[in-house]
Write a protein that holds these residues in place. Structure first.
Motif, PDB file in Angstrom:
ATOM      1  N   GLY A   8       0.775  -1.237   0.000  1.00 49.01           N
ATOM      2  CA  GLY A   8       0.000   0.000   0.000  1.00 49.01           C
ATOM      3  C   GLY A   8       0.802   1.279   0.000  1.00 49.01           C
ATOM      4  O   GLY A   8       0.228   2.367  -0.051  1.00 49.01           O
ATOM      5  N   GLY A   9       2.118   1.177   0.081  1.00 47.60           N
ATOM      6  CA  GLY A   9       2.917   2.385   0.055  1.00 47.60           C
ATOM      7  C   GLY A   9       2.912   3.038  -1.316  1.00 47.60           C
ATOM      8  O   GLY A   9       2.401   2.481  -2.289  1.00 47.60           O
ATOM      9  N   GLY A  10       3.483   4.238  -1.380  1.00 48.28           N
ATOM     10  CA  GLY A  10       3.562   4.932  -2.659  1.00 48.28           C
ATOM     11  C   GLY A  10       3.878   6.391  -2.479  1.00 48.28           C
ATOM     12  O   GLY A  10       4.272   6.833  -1.392  1.00 48.28           O
ATOM     13  N   LEU A  11       3.689   7.129  -3.562  1.00 44.80           N
ATOM     14  CA  LEU A  11       3.931   8.569  -3.575  1.00 44.80           C
ATOM     15  C   LEU A  11       2.594   9.296  -3.495  1.00 44.80           C
ATOM     16  O   LEU A  11       1.661   8.980  -4.251  1.00 44.80           O
ATOM     17  CB  LEU A  11       4.656   8.955  -4.859  1.00 44.80           C
ATOM     18  N   VAL A  12       2.506  10.246  -2.589  1.00 46.92           N
ATOM     19  CA  VAL A  12       1.270  10.997  -2.414  1.00 46.92           C
ATOM     20  C   VAL A  12       1.615  12.450  -2.125  1.00 46.92           C
ATOM     21  O   VAL A  12       2.667  12.748  -1.553  1.00 46.92           O
ATOM     22  CB  VAL A  12       0.419  10.375  -1.278  1.00 46.92           C
ATOM     23  N   GLN A  13       0.735  13.350  -2.517  1.00 49.18           N
ATOM     24  CA  GLN A  13       0.959  14.765  -2.248  1.00 49.18           C
ATOM     25  C   GLN A  13       0.612  15.103  -0.797  1.00 49.18           C
ATOM     26  O   GLN A  13      -0.204  14.411  -0.176  1.00 49.18           O
ATOM     27  CB  GLN A  13       0.106  15.607  -3.196  1.00 49.18           C
ATOM     28  N   PRO A  14       1.203  16.154  -0.284  1.00 46.03           N
ATOM     29  CA  PRO A  14       0.831  16.594   1.073  1.00 46.03           C
ATOM     30  C   PRO A  14      -0.672  16.805   1.184  1.00 46.03           C
ATOM     31  O   PRO A  14      -1.300  17.366   0.270  1.00 46.03           O
ATOM     32  CB  PRO A  14       1.600  17.906   1.231  1.00 46.03           C
ATOM     33  N   GLY A  15      -1.230  16.348   2.290  1.00 41.57           N
ATOM     34  CA  GLY A  15      -2.670  16.418   2.485  1.00 41.57           C
ATOM     35  C   GLY A  15      -3.417  15.205   1.975  1.00 41.57           C
ATOM     36  O   GLY A  15      -4.613  15.056   2.245  1.00 41.57           O
ATOM     37  N   GLY A  16      -2.729  14.345   1.257  1.00 40.46           N
ATOM     38  CA  GLY A  16      -3.352  13.168   0.697  1.00 40.46           C
ATOM     39  C   GLY A  16      -3.444  12.014   1.686  1.00 40.46           C
ATOM     40  O   GLY A  16      -3.099  12.155   2.871  1.00 40.46           O
ATOM     41  N   SER A  21      -1.427  -1.992   4.351  1.00 45.19           N
ATOM     42  CA  SER A  21      -1.929  -3.281   4.821  1.00 45.19           C
ATOM     43  C   SER A  21      -0.770  -4.134   5.306  1.00 45.19           C
ATOM     44  O   SER A  21       0.330  -4.073   4.744  1.00 45.19           O
ATOM     45  CB  SER A  21      -2.663  -4.023   3.693  1.00 45.19           C
ATOM     46  N   CYS A  22      -1.041  -4.923   6.322  1.00 44.08           N
ATOM     47  CA  CYS A  22      -0.059  -5.870   6.846  1.00 44.08           C
ATOM     48  C   CYS A  22      -0.759  -7.223   6.951  1.00 44.08           C
ATOM     49  O   CYS A  22      -1.620  -7.406   7.814  1.00 44.08           O
ATOM     50  CB  CYS A  22       0.453  -5.415   8.201  1.00 44.08           C
ATOM     51  N   THR A  91       7.214  10.908   5.445  1.00 38.27           N
ATOM     52  CA  THR A  91       7.989  10.118   4.487  1.00 38.27           C
ATOM     53  C   THR A  91       8.952   9.186   5.211  1.00 38.27           C
ATOM     54  O   THR A  91       9.741   9.620   6.061  1.00 38.27           O
ATOM     55  CB  THR A  91       8.785  11.050   3.554  1.00 38.27           C
ATOM     56  N   ALA A  92       8.860   7.919   4.899  1.00 33.18           N
ATOM     57  CA  ALA A  92       9.685   6.902   5.568  1.00 33.18           C
ATOM     58  C   ALA A  92       9.381   5.536   4.966  1.00 33.18           C
ATOM     59  O   ALA A  92       8.421   5.391   4.195  1.00 33.18           O
ATOM     60  CB  ALA A  92       9.403   6.878   7.068  1.00 33.18           C
ATOM     61  N   VAL A  93      10.187   4.572   5.344  1.00 34.52           N
ATOM     62  CA  VAL A  93       9.837   3.177   5.096  1.00 34.52           C
ATOM     63  C   VAL A  93       9.012   2.723   6.294  1.00 34.52           C
ATOM     64  O   VAL A  93       9.426   2.889   7.439  1.00 34.52           O
ATOM     65  CB  VAL A  93      11.083   2.285   4.931  1.00 34.52           C
ATOM     66  N   TYR A  94       7.842   2.173   6.002  1.00 39.30           N
ATOM     67  CA  TYR A  94       6.944   1.726   7.045  1.00 39.30           C
ATOM     68  C   TYR A  94       7.014   0.199   7.161  1.00 39.30           C
ATOM     69  O   TYR A  94       6.912  -0.522   6.147  1.00 39.30           O
ATOM     70  CB  TYR A  94       5.515   2.160   6.733  1.00 39.30           C
ATOM     71  N   TYR A  95       7.190  -0.260   8.374  1.00 40.77           N
ATOM     72  CA  TYR A  95       7.285  -1.688   8.659  1.00 40.77           C
ATOM     73  C   TYR A  95       6.154  -2.096   9.599  1.00 40.77           C
ATOM     74  O   TYR A  95       5.803  -1.350  10.511  1.00 40.77           O
ATOM     75  CB  TYR A  95       8.606  -2.019   9.358  1.00 40.77           C
ATOM     76  N   CYS A  96       5.627  -3.280   9.391  1.00 38.39           N
ATOM     77  CA  CYS A  96       4.755  -3.843  10.416  1.00 38.39           C
ATOM     78  C   CYS A  96       5.519  -4.957  11.123  1.00 38.39           C
ATOM     79  O   CYS A  96       6.406  -5.587  10.544  1.00 38.39           O
ATOM     80  CB  CYS A  96       3.430  -4.336   9.854  1.00 38.39           C
ATOM     81  N   GLY A 119       8.023  -7.384   8.822  1.00 37.76           N
ATOM     82  CA  GLY A 119       7.852  -7.426   7.389  1.00 37.76           C
ATOM     83  C   GLY A 119       9.025  -6.773   6.688  1.00 37.76           C
ATOM     84  O   GLY A 119       9.963  -6.291   7.332  1.00 37.76           O
ATOM     85  N   GLN A 120       8.946  -6.720   5.370  1.00 37.54           N
ATOM     86  CA  GLN A 120      10.063  -6.210   4.578  1.00 37.54           C
ATOM     87  C   GLN A 120      10.018  -4.694   4.411  1.00 37.54           C
ATOM     88  O   GLN A 120      11.008  -4.093   3.983  1.00 37.54           O
ATOM     89  CB  GLN A 120      10.062  -6.874   3.193  1.00 37.54           C
ATOM     90  N   GLY A 121       8.897  -4.081   4.739  1.00 40.27           N
ATOM     91  CA  GLY A 121       8.778  -2.629   4.651  1.00 40.27           C
ATOM     92  C   GLY A 121       8.154  -2.161   3.347  1.00 40.27           C
ATOM     93  O   GLY A 121       8.256  -2.841   2.315  1.00 40.27           O
ATOM     94  N   THR A 122       7.509  -1.011   3.410  1.00 41.84           N
ATOM     95  CA  THR A 122       6.938  -0.384   2.218  1.00 41.84           C
ATOM     96  C   THR A 122       7.215   1.116   2.286  1.00 41.84           C
ATOM     97  O   THR A 122       7.072   1.735   3.338  1.00 41.84           O
ATOM     98  CB  THR A 122       5.432  -0.684   2.102  1.00 41.84           C
ATOM     99  N   GLN A 123       7.627   1.676   1.162  1.00 45.52           N
ATOM    100  CA  GLN A 123       8.026   3.080   1.125  1.00 45.52           C
ATOM    101  C   GLN A 123       6.800   3.978   1.002  1.00 45.52           C
ATOM    102  O   GLN A 123       5.924   3.767   0.157  1.00 45.52           O
ATOM    103  CB  GLN A 123       8.962   3.327  -0.064  1.00 45.52           C
TER     104      GLN A 123
END
Length: 128
Positions: A8-16, A21-22, A91-96, A119-123
């Motif tokens: 579910g990670g990705g690029l999003v604009q501020p305010g988005g 999901s884990c 902004t970060a790599v998110y891990y569960c 988990g392996q992480g999602t940016q």
């Protein structure tokens, strides 16, 4: 074999918004808690939010309270992190991660202590 897979990670604009999901597999009971952690370049890993799979008690870091919501679907062994009003500093790599948790009280995730499965992480990148 216990396994956690983020998506579910990705690029999003501020305010988005984004929803992470884990998906957990290999767990033989619901006596565990799932935590979301993040690590930005050059910074220490920090706890974001966590939830007990029994009872659904939750915890949030002050920096995300009111913007992020953690939830669970026990039937799917999946935990979600709904992130709204995103900021560049998110902004970060998110891990569960998962830890045994035999309680219905609020789980802790201010540190990663006790979380043994990762988990392996999602940016997640918040940028205009």
């Amino acid at each position: 074999q216990l396994q956690l897979v983020e998506s579910g990670g990705g690029l999003v604009q501020p305010g988005g918004s984004l929803r992470l999901s884990c998906a957990a597999s290999g767990f033989t009971s619901d006596y565990y808690a799932i935590g979301w952690f993040r690590q930005a370049p050059g910074k220490e890993r920090e706890g974001v939010s966590c939830i007990s799979m029994i009872g659904g008690s939750t915890s949030y870091a002050d920096s995300v309270k009111g913007r992020f919501t953690i939830s669970r679907d026990n039937a799917k062994n999946t935990v979600y992190l709904q992130m709204n009003s995103l900021k560049p500093e998110d902004t970060a790599v998110y891990y569960c991660a998962a830890r045994p948790w035999r309680a219905t009280v609020q789980p802790t995730c201010d540190t990663s202590r006790g979380y043994v499965y990762w988990g392996q992480g999602t940016q997640v990148t918040v940028s205009s």
